[in-house]
Design a protein around this motif. Structure first.
Motif, PDB file in Angstrom:
ATOM      1  N   ARG A   1       0.964  18.072  -0.393  1.00 39.16           N
ATOM      2  CA  ARG A   1       0.477  16.928  -0.304  1.00 39.16           C
ATOM      3  C   ARG A   1       1.093  15.918  -1.019  1.00 39.16           C
ATOM      4  O   ARG A   1       1.884  15.643  -2.254  1.00 39.16           O
TER       5      ARG A   1
ATOM      6  N   ALA B   1     -16.690   6.635   2.031  1.00 38.62           N
ATOM      7  CA  ALA B   1     -15.149   7.766   1.547  1.00 38.62           C
ATOM      8  C   ALA B   1     -13.960   6.804   0.875  1.00 38.62           C
ATOM      9  O   ALA B   1     -14.282   7.812  -0.793  1.00 38.62           O
ATOM     10  N   ALA B   2     -14.728   5.693  -0.069  1.00 41.13           N
ATOM     11  CA  ALA B   2     -13.666   5.170  -0.752  1.00 41.13           C
ATOM     12  C   ALA B   2     -14.542   5.437  -2.599  1.00 41.13           C
ATOM     13  O   ALA B   2     -14.187   5.411  -3.562  1.00 41.13           O
TER      14      ALA B   2
ATOM     15  N   LEU C   1      -8.399  -0.315   1.663  1.00 37.88           N
ATOM     16  CA  LEU C   1      -9.590  -1.282   1.634  1.00 37.88           C
ATOM     17  C   LEU C   1      -9.112  -1.969   0.222  1.00 37.88           C
ATOM     18  O   LEU C   1      -9.781  -3.115   0.594  1.00 37.88           O
TER      19      LEU C   1
ATOM     20  N   LEU D   1     -14.078  10.469   9.539  1.00 33.17           N
ATOM     21  CA  LEU D   1     -13.755   9.409   9.185  1.00 33.17           C
ATOM     22  C   LEU D   1     -12.187   9.535   9.931  1.00 33.17           C
ATOM     23  O   LEU D   1     -12.013   8.203   9.977  1.00 33.17           O
TER      24      LEU D   1
ATOM     25  N   THR E   1       1.061   5.717   2.423  1.00 34.45           N
ATOM     26  CA  THR E   1      -0.221   5.296   2.367  1.00 34.45           C
ATOM     27  C   THR E   1      -0.552   5.449   4.155  1.00 34.45           C
ATOM     28  O   THR E   1      -1.479   5.859   4.762  1.00 34.45           O
TER      29      THR E   1
ATOM     30  N   GLU F   1     -14.354   9.089  -3.342  1.00 33.31           N
ATOM     31  CA  GLU F   1     -12.492   9.214  -3.925  1.00 33.31           C
ATOM     32  C   GLU F   1     -13.332   8.600  -5.470  1.00 33.31           C
ATOM     33  O   GLU F   1     -13.251   9.477  -6.221  1.00 33.31           O
ATOM     34  N   ALA F   2     -13.815   8.016  -5.174  1.00 38.32           N
ATOM     35  CA  ALA F   2     -14.554   6.936  -6.854  1.00 38.32           C
ATOM     36  C   ALA F   2     -14.839   8.127  -7.527  1.00 38.32           C
ATOM     37  O   ALA F   2     -14.873   7.514  -9.092  1.00 38.32           O
TER      38      ALA F   2
ATOM     39  N   VAL G   1      -6.611  13.235   0.715  1.00 40.48           N
ATOM     40  CA  VAL G   1      -5.639  12.562   1.281  1.00 40.48           C
ATOM     41  C   VAL G   1      -5.431  11.310   1.660  1.00 40.48           C
ATOM     42  O   VAL G   1      -4.988   9.951   1.476  1.00 40.48           O
ATOM     43  N   LEU G   2      -6.254  11.866   2.584  1.00 45.37           N
ATOM     44  CA  LEU G   2      -6.214  10.667   3.916  1.00 45.37           C
ATOM     45  C   LEU G   2      -7.092   9.434   2.986  1.00 45.37           C
ATOM     46  O   LEU G   2      -7.678   8.502   2.888  1.00 45.37           O
ATOM     47  N   ARG G   3      -8.420  10.357   2.656  1.00 48.46           N
ATOM     48  CA  ARG G   3      -9.580   9.432   2.214  1.00 48.46           C
ATOM     49  C   ARG G   3      -9.281   8.894   0.626  1.00 48.46           C
ATOM     50  O   ARG G   3      -9.151   7.233   1.017  1.00 48.46           O
ATOM     51  N   LEU G   4      -8.255   8.766  -0.088  1.00 50.56           N
ATOM     52  CA  LEU G   4      -7.011   8.608  -0.963  1.00 50.56           C
ATOM     53  C   LEU G   4      -6.667   7.368  -0.250  1.00 50.56           C
ATOM     54  O   LEU G   4      -6.429   6.409  -0.590  1.00 50.56           O
ATOM     55  N   GLY G   5      -6.190   6.924   0.986  1.00 50.76           N
ATOM     56  CA  GLY G   5      -4.825   5.963   0.934  1.00 50.76           C
ATOM     57  C   GLY G   5      -6.009   5.344   1.683  1.00 50.76           C
ATOM     58  O   GLY G   5      -5.762   3.969   1.882  1.00 50.76           O
ATOM     59  N   VAL G   6      -7.003   5.304   2.622  1.00 57.53           N
ATOM     60  CA  VAL G   6      -8.147   4.403   3.130  1.00 57.53           C
ATOM     61  C   VAL G   6      -8.968   3.986   1.930  1.00 57.53           C
ATOM     62  O   VAL G   6      -8.980   2.864   1.816  1.00 57.53           O
ATOM     63  N   SER G   7      -8.839   4.035   0.616  1.00 55.68           N
ATOM     64  CA  SER G   7      -9.349   3.325  -1.025  1.00 55.68           C
ATOM     65  C   SER G   7      -8.369   2.684  -1.335  1.00 55.68           C
ATOM     66  O   SER G   7      -8.812   1.563  -0.973  1.00 55.68           O
ATOM     67  N   VAL G   8      -7.092   3.265  -1.007  1.00 54.32           N
ATOM     68  CA  VAL G   8      -6.103   2.023  -1.318  1.00 54.32           C
ATOM     69  C   VAL G   8      -5.409   0.758  -0.275  1.00 54.32           C
ATOM     70  O   VAL G   8      -5.522  -0.318  -0.801  1.00 54.32           O
TER      71      VAL G   8
ATOM     72  N   ILE H   1       2.381  12.154  -1.733  1.00 53.26           N
ATOM     73  CA  ILE H   1       1.465  10.888  -3.447  1.00 53.26           C
ATOM     74  C   ILE H   1       2.036   9.903  -2.461  1.00 53.26           C
ATOM     75  O   ILE H   1       2.265   9.727  -1.664  1.00 53.26           O
ATOM     76  N   VAL H   2       0.446   8.861  -2.351  1.00 54.54           N
ATOM     77  CA  VAL H   2      -0.027   7.381  -1.424  1.00 54.54           C
ATOM     78  C   VAL H   2      -0.166   6.492  -2.328  1.00 54.54           C
ATOM     79  O   VAL H   2      -0.561   7.007  -3.971  1.00 54.54           O
ATOM     80  N   GLY H   3      -0.341   5.679  -1.952  1.00 55.11           N
ATOM     81  CA  GLY H   3      -0.852   4.230  -3.373  1.00 55.11           C
ATOM     82  C   GLY H   3       0.470   4.293  -3.890  1.00 55.11           C
ATOM     83  O   GLY H   3       0.773   5.015  -4.707  1.00 55.11           O
TER      84      GLY H   3
ATOM     85  N   THR I   1      -2.764  -0.964  -7.366  1.00 54.96           N
ATOM     86  CA  THR I   1      -2.511  -0.196  -6.410  1.00 54.96           C
ATOM     87  C   THR I   1      -2.533   1.719  -6.965  1.00 54.96           C
ATOM     88  O   THR I   1      -3.137   1.950  -6.550  1.00 54.96           O
TER      89      THR I   1
ATOM     90  N   VAL J   1     -10.903   6.051  11.142  1.00 58.34           N
ATOM     91  CA  VAL J   1      -9.215   5.337  10.477  1.00 58.34           C
ATOM     92  C   VAL J   1      -8.747   5.028  11.927  1.00 58.34           C
ATOM     93  O   VAL J   1      -8.017   3.844  12.660  1.00 58.34           O
TER      94      VAL J   1
ATOM     95  N   ALA K   1      -4.966   4.302  -7.067  1.00 58.13           N
ATOM     96  CA  ALA K   1      -4.769   5.475  -6.695  1.00 58.13           C
ATOM     97  C   ALA K   1      -4.601   7.203  -7.515  1.00 58.13           C
ATOM     98  O   ALA K   1      -5.496   7.420  -6.989  1.00 58.13           O
TER      99      ALA K   1
ATOM    100  N   ILE L   1       1.056  -1.106  -0.046  1.00 56.65           N
ATOM    101  CA  ILE L   1      -0.168  -0.097   0.289  1.00 56.65           C
ATOM    102  C   ILE L   1       0.718   1.593  -0.214  1.00 56.65           C
ATOM    103  O   ILE L   1      -0.043   2.307  -0.306  1.00 56.65           O
ATOM    104  N   LYS L   2       1.812   1.165   0.197  1.00 58.23           N
ATOM    105  CA  LYS L   2       3.465   1.813  -0.196  1.00 58.23           C
ATOM    106  C   LYS L   2       3.344   3.003   1.845  1.00 58.23           C
ATOM    107  O   LYS L   2       2.316   3.178   2.394  1.00 58.23           O
TER     108      LYS L   2
ATOM    109  N   LEU M   1      -7.989   7.381  -8.616  1.00 60.95           N
ATOM    110  CA  LEU M   1      -9.383   8.152  -7.510  1.00 60.95           C
ATOM    111  C   LEU M   1      -8.995   9.430  -7.723  1.00 60.95           C
ATOM    112  O   LEU M   1      -9.436  10.802  -7.688  1.00 60.95           O
TER     113      LEU M   1
END
Ligand SMILES: [K+]
Ligand SMILES: [K+]
Lengths: 474, 474
Positions: free
Chosen positions: B470, B353-354, A384, B376, A346, B357-358, A375-382, B472-474, A448, B380, A452, A342-343, A455
């Motif tokens: 910002r 949240a996902a 999940l 959220l 994240t 995001e989507a 960014v948190l929401r993106l992390g949560v998506s990854v 980068i995540v994921g 992933t 978490v 990321a 997930i990195k 999204l």
């Protein structure tokens, strides 16, 4: 280009135009398609007789698995990589990992750049790790705005040159060790380059019979492997920043600081945890003296990042050590790197969210910077996505094989995070399980990264007409 | 009350004053303390000879474990609950679960109310599930603002009355089944109330020798158990809303809608998954006919919410079924309920949240309401707490017992989410493992509830002086 021009243009221009259009409309889907196409090409190559030792064709399941494992720089295998392939097949494995690594790096960098701002693509990439004040205020932009295939071409060259330069240096440093192990000069050169590439791209394949065990006592060689894996798993933006500002941490971007800090904390934490936990249950660890234990803990902690080489037999480790490795592997390496998982950023963002919550801050703060809440929401998506892939994979494989759950879980996470260490489950799977494992690797690697980006890039403007209301959680 | 008055006040007033002060300053820590004190009292009671069958004292580890399991309405046991205790000991188990349930409900409601707005506590609770326009704009308030022990007293009475009323109705409905099973009138009354309380409080203890197996074919009795567990796991705010506006879903608050929707989706999804997955690997499931399979899948899906009763022997289920149950248990029931886990709303918020995001939305939206982004973050935090507890618990227990990982993981999650189903690992643990398991239950029950509240309540105003950046995540 207007309608009439498109009609009269030569075929290749029209194809290029169509590709550019698709890439512009949906770079994430375009990337998934490119990866799938590369995997199909390499499946055909690996299935062909000329790739197999003794001119033998390879079964479709194994060919596909090797293609996925190569292109996704995963390093898991269902065949013996040292003996199954012909010299030509071996060369294709080498080429495949290079293409895969460059592809992943490019893809992740491109998509990461799209996320990180509204500038031109090449400019964005070159300043991704720089101290550009514009970056501080950049927000997500629509997908179509910034990408052009021409820009990507420039980036591919830049990534490829860096990759080959680093690999060549590592290969040259490795040469004495490989020659000392008794291999003739020709093979030594080939093995050195193979090992350097396999380590820096975080693949984890070994070309020689006996693999890494041949170099068991060679701390120079093993340390080079570790350093190559480390550098590879930092990611392109971090490497770029380190090259420019190695001794000026104040010039590093938030991404670079966050990646390196989390990377090293996880690395040290992993070593400490292995040293505490592993000697209790693992006879393999108990047999080592203090120095060997520390080296093995450091090696395992590095390889869990996604390198995938192993000195001790993974199936000889106890459940607690396997679970610890699982956690490290799931987190993985840096964004826009050849490492999976997930990195580290994240993971850091999730932890920082909990810290912000505990300190009663209304936003996530780190290194004197505020991290936007999306960014948190993106992390949560990854996360999940990762948890779902691992859970489904484990569930399905537990019906396919009778192996103990700790082995299945380890190989599934190793596949998802494209690590490549194995308890032996992967090699013993029937065809149905091999396909499942290939799907897990593909979802882990391509999923992933593109998830990321897809999204983050799909933010659209909108007006709020709903009132706010607060459900109870926890 | 000023300094001089405090000096001259009688001792009980001063103690009360001190307690009020502590409760006001830090209601979450106060709650943890109250729970720990109750557990210690019940440990002493269970260790005493008068609680044991044949006037035998109980070992400290087992007494503590039973106290934690009772007060936390977990339902796991290290002794045979039907034969180990004297009638007096059994009565204390009954009383303990009632105190534990009322305590948890009160605690969760109080803390939940503190989270949900700045009104007076009792008023807040009474409108928690109501259609009050004020609620829509309520934000978190400082911990000290709204809590008074006097208010809590009123709430405890209100919760207790509801609890006893519902349990009495269920017990009366159960009576014919228990008598039909051949127990004399006196025991039938006792068993009916015990089962009703055990089910509604989501404890899962069985009072009779042979437990639920005696009622194997009695679908009336088993359905009553399911309904009681369901109602208990919805949570107090939801029950309150249902009582007032059962047939007017438009009047339900976001919390009620989200809880019920997620609850039923998970329930139906669980049944479907069990029906698909379990017959493949589980001989126990294969032996059932179609009707029995559906009933057992429904029963298991309900009990995973945190009821903890079981018809089939859990250790006879295959790994895939155990993993599915693990996931359902980890999610658990409703907030401010006697059910455990991270709670269905927490899970829903992560998923939403996902989805947001989507879909490229800049905030989480559901049922025509916008959910603030700090919810959220709270979710978490709760999930990280849960995942860490489960991971550490599994890691430690894998060093203490040789049981297969799927069994250890199941019992750890069952303990964390205070479900109470067991593969048999818990009962076979040495003392060290019993203490670890008790700690897991305590962290799962008291931890998630108070953590969520403590975090949500600790919001402090602050000025931003950090620029946004910002990673980068994921
Ligand atoms: K790898
Ligand atoms: K329970």
């Amino acid at each position: 280009m207007n309608e009439e021009l498109a009609q009269n243009a030569p075929a290749w221009v029209r194809v290029r135009e169509a590709l550019e259009g698709f890439a512009r409309r949906s770079p994430s889907r375009f990337a998934v398609l490119i990866f799938a196409a590369m995997i199909l090409v390499f499946t055909a190559i690996f299935a062909a007789p000329f790739s197999g030792a003794n001119n033998t064709p390879t079964a479709l399941a194994d060919a596909l698995f090797t293609a996925v494992s190569t292109i996704c720089v995963s390093g898991l295998s269902t065949v013996d990589m040292a003996t199954h392939w012909s010299p030509l097949g071996n060369a294709f494995v080498f080429i495949g990992t290079q293409i895969g690594a460059i592809g992943v790096l490019t893809l992740a960098s491109v998509l990461g750049a799209i996320i990180s701002g509204g500038l031109g693509l090449r400019a964005k990439l070159m300043i991704a790790s720089d101290t550009n004040p514009l970056r501080l205020h950049a927000g997500p932009v629509p997908e179509g705005q910034a990408i052009k295939l021409g820009d990507v071409g420039g980036l591919v060259v830049s990534v490829a040159v860096s990759l080959f330069a680093i690999e060549t240096v590592i290969a040259i440093l490795m040469m004495p060790s490989v020659m000392a192990a008794g291999y003739p000069v020709g093979e030594s050169i080939w093995y050195s380059f193979y090992y350097a590439a396999s380590a820096f791209t975080n693949t984890g394949f070994t070309p020689n019979i006996g693999g890494l065990a041949i170099f068991q006592g060679d701390f120079w060689f093993l340390s080079l492997i570790m350093i190559a894996v480390m550098l590879g798993s930092f990611g392109f933006p971090v490497l770029y920043a380190l090259r420019r500002h190695l001794f000026h941490p104040r010039k590093w971007s938030l991404h670079v600081k966050l990646t390196l800090t989390t990377w090293w904390l996880l690395w040290a934490g992993g070593i400490l945890a292995f040293l505490i936990v592993s000697p209790i249950g693992s006879t393999a660890f108990r047999a080592f003296d203090a120095g060997q234990r520390i080296f093995e803990a450091a090696f395992l902690s590095t390889m869990a990042r996604s390198g995938g080489f192993n000195i001790v037999d993974i199936s000889q480790l106890d459940t607690a050590t396997l679970l610890l490795t699982d956690m490290l592997m799931f987190i993985g390496g840096g964004s826009a790197s050849t490492a999976g998982g997930i990195k580290v950023t994240t993971f850091a963002i999730l932890l920082l969210a909990a810290v912000a919550e505990a300190r009663g801050r209304s936003s996530i703060e780190v290194f004197r910077r505020r991290v936007p809440s999306d960014v948190l929401r993106l992390g949560v998506s990854v996360v999940l996505w990762g948890a779902t892939t691992v859970a489904l994979g484990t569930l399905i494989l537990s019906n396919i094989t009778d192996a103990p759950l700790e082995y299945i879980l380890f190989d599934v996470i190793s596949g998802f995070a494209t690590v490549g260490m194995s308890t032996g489950v992967t090699a013993s799977l029937p065809d149905s399980g091999v396909y499942v494992m290939a799907a897990i690797m593909f979802m882990g690697r391509v999923g992933t990264v593109t998830l990321a980006a897809a999204l983050a890039a799909s933010q659209v403007g909108q007006f709020f007409n709903h009132p706010e209301e607060r459900p109870i959680v926890g």
